[in-house]
Design a protein around this motif. Structure first.
Motif, PDB file in Angstrom:
ATOM      1  N   HIS A  38      41.399  45.353  37.434  1.00  0.00           N
ATOM      2  CA  HIS A  38      41.737  44.030  37.388  1.00  0.00           C
ATOM      3  C   HIS A  38      42.474  43.697  38.669  1.00  0.00           C
ATOM      4  O   HIS A  38      42.310  42.834  39.725  1.00  0.00           O
ATOM      5  CB  HIS A  38      42.189  43.600  36.174  1.00  0.00           C
ATOM      6  N   TRP A  92      41.549  41.570  42.508  1.00  0.00           N
ATOM      7  CA  TRP A  92      42.093  40.316  42.934  1.00  0.00           C
ATOM      8  C   TRP A  92      42.965  40.469  44.113  1.00  0.00           C
ATOM      9  O   TRP A  92      43.314  39.231  44.701  1.00  0.00           O
ATOM     10  CB  TRP A  92      43.142  39.655  41.769  1.00  0.00           C
ATOM     11  N   GLU A 144      40.648  30.561  41.039  1.00  0.00           N
ATOM     12  CA  GLU A 144      40.259  31.775  39.985  1.00  0.00           C
ATOM     13  C   GLU A 144      39.083  31.562  39.579  1.00  0.00           C
ATOM     14  O   GLU A 144      38.392  32.815  39.458  1.00  0.00           O
ATOM     15  CB  GLU A 144      41.472  31.634  39.156  1.00  0.00           C
ATOM     16  N   GLU A 145      38.622  30.321  39.141  1.00  0.00           N
ATOM     17  CA  GLU A 145      37.240  30.087  38.649  1.00  0.00           C
ATOM     18  C   GLU A 145      36.169  30.601  39.557  1.00  0.00           C
ATOM     19  O   GLU A 145      35.170  31.223  39.042  1.00  0.00           O
ATOM     20  CB  GLU A 145      37.082  28.691  38.192  1.00  0.00           C
ATOM     21  N   TYR A 146      36.337  30.289  40.775  1.00  0.00           N
ATOM     22  CA  TYR A 146      35.239  30.370  41.769  1.00  0.00           C
ATOM     23  C   TYR A 146      35.042  32.043  41.995  1.00  0.00           C
ATOM     24  O   TYR A 146      34.102  32.752  41.788  1.00  0.00           O
ATOM     25  CB  TYR A 146      35.593  29.686  43.171  1.00  0.00           C
ATOM     26  N   THR A 147      36.338  32.651  42.126  1.00  0.00           N
ATOM     27  CA  THR A 147      36.207  34.046  42.549  1.00  0.00           C
ATOM     28  C   THR A 147      35.849  34.755  41.100  1.00  0.00           C
ATOM     29  O   THR A 147      35.108  35.742  41.364  1.00  0.00           O
ATOM     30  CB  THR A 147      37.791  34.413  42.886  1.00  0.00           C
ATOM     31  N   LEU A 148      36.373  34.450  40.016  1.00  0.00           N
ATOM     32  CA  LEU A 148      36.020  34.989  38.695  1.00  0.00           C
ATOM     33  C   LEU A 148      34.161  35.029  38.523  1.00  0.00           C
ATOM     34  O   LEU A 148      33.669  36.188  38.313  1.00  0.00           O
ATOM     35  CB  LEU A 148      36.561  34.379  37.473  1.00  0.00           C
ATOM     36  N   GLU A 149      33.534  33.896  39.238  1.00  0.00           N
ATOM     37  CA  GLU A 149      32.270  33.846  39.144  1.00  0.00           C
ATOM     38  C   GLU A 149      31.465  35.090  40.050  1.00  0.00           C
ATOM     39  O   GLU A 149      30.446  35.777  39.601  1.00  0.00           O
ATOM     40  CB  GLU A 149      31.789  32.529  39.489  1.00  0.00           C
ATOM     41  N   LEU A 152      32.914  37.617  40.819  1.00  0.00           N
ATOM     42  CA  LEU A 152      33.472  39.180  40.403  1.00  0.00           C
ATOM     43  C   LEU A 152      32.591  39.432  39.269  1.00  0.00           C
ATOM     44  O   LEU A 152      32.096  40.608  38.977  1.00  0.00           O
ATOM     45  CB  LEU A 152      34.845  39.273  40.047  1.00  0.00           C
ATOM     46  N   GLU A 153      32.314  38.467  38.409  1.00  0.00           N
ATOM     47  CA  GLU A 153      31.657  38.914  37.079  1.00  0.00           C
ATOM     48  C   GLU A 153      30.159  38.705  37.220  1.00  0.00           C
ATOM     49  O   GLU A 153      29.543  39.542  36.606  1.00  0.00           O
ATOM     50  CB  GLU A 153      32.044  37.694  35.740  1.00  0.00           C
ATOM     51  N   ARG A 154      29.473  37.880  37.941  1.00  0.00           N
ATOM     52  CA  ARG A 154      28.138  37.729  37.934  1.00  0.00           C
ATOM     53  C   ARG A 154      27.628  38.216  39.423  1.00  0.00           C
ATOM     54  O   ARG A 154      26.502  37.964  39.573  1.00  0.00           O
ATOM     55  CB  ARG A 154      27.944  36.287  37.582  1.00  0.00           C
ATOM     56  N   ARG A 158      36.937  25.348  30.882  1.00  0.00           N
ATOM     57  CA  ARG A 158      38.411  25.164  31.293  1.00  0.00           C
ATOM     58  C   ARG A 158      38.994  24.250  30.325  1.00  0.00           C
ATOM     59  O   ARG A 158      40.093  24.358  29.844  1.00  0.00           O
ATOM     60  CB  ARG A 158      38.288  24.569  32.727  1.00  0.00           C
TER      61      ARG A 158
END
Length: 101
Positions: free
Chosen positions: A40, A44, A67-72, A74-76, A95
């Motif tokens: 993790h 980041w 964070e939301e955009y980057t998480l998308e 990283l996750e998908r 959110r």
């Protein structure tokens, strides 16, 4: 008559009990906690500044946080576009749900 605290048992430093403390990995076995924590942290921090700035601008254009955009990503593995209105709406509704908890 003054009351003095009873002397601590031999081998005890007189500090608070440690039984009530919960370790940072929560209850149960430690498992792969430290591996996930390191992954993790690396996910980041290991991006060039130019990419971070580009993601921040793109996230703002879509109405998301960095964070939301980057998480998308990283996750998908997906870079959201303006046409991804359904997925963007899902992220925004999550959110709102997370803020209520």
């Amino acid at each position: 008559m003054s009351q003095k605290a009873s002397p601590a048992a031999q081998g005890h430093n007189g500090g608070p009990p440690l039984d009530d403390l919960l370790p940072e990995w929560g209850e149960g076995p430690i498992g792969t906690y430290f591996s996930w924590k390191a992954a993790h942290r690396d996910a980041w921090k290991a991006i060039p500044m130019e990419i971070a700035i580009r993601r921040a601008h793109k996230a703002a254009d879509l109405g998301l946080t960095y964070e939301e955009y980057t998480l998308e990503i990283l996750e998908r593995g997906r870079y959201l576009q303006a046409g991804d209105t359904k997925r963007i709406a899902e992220i925004k509704s999550r959110r709102a749900h997370d803020l209520m908890e």
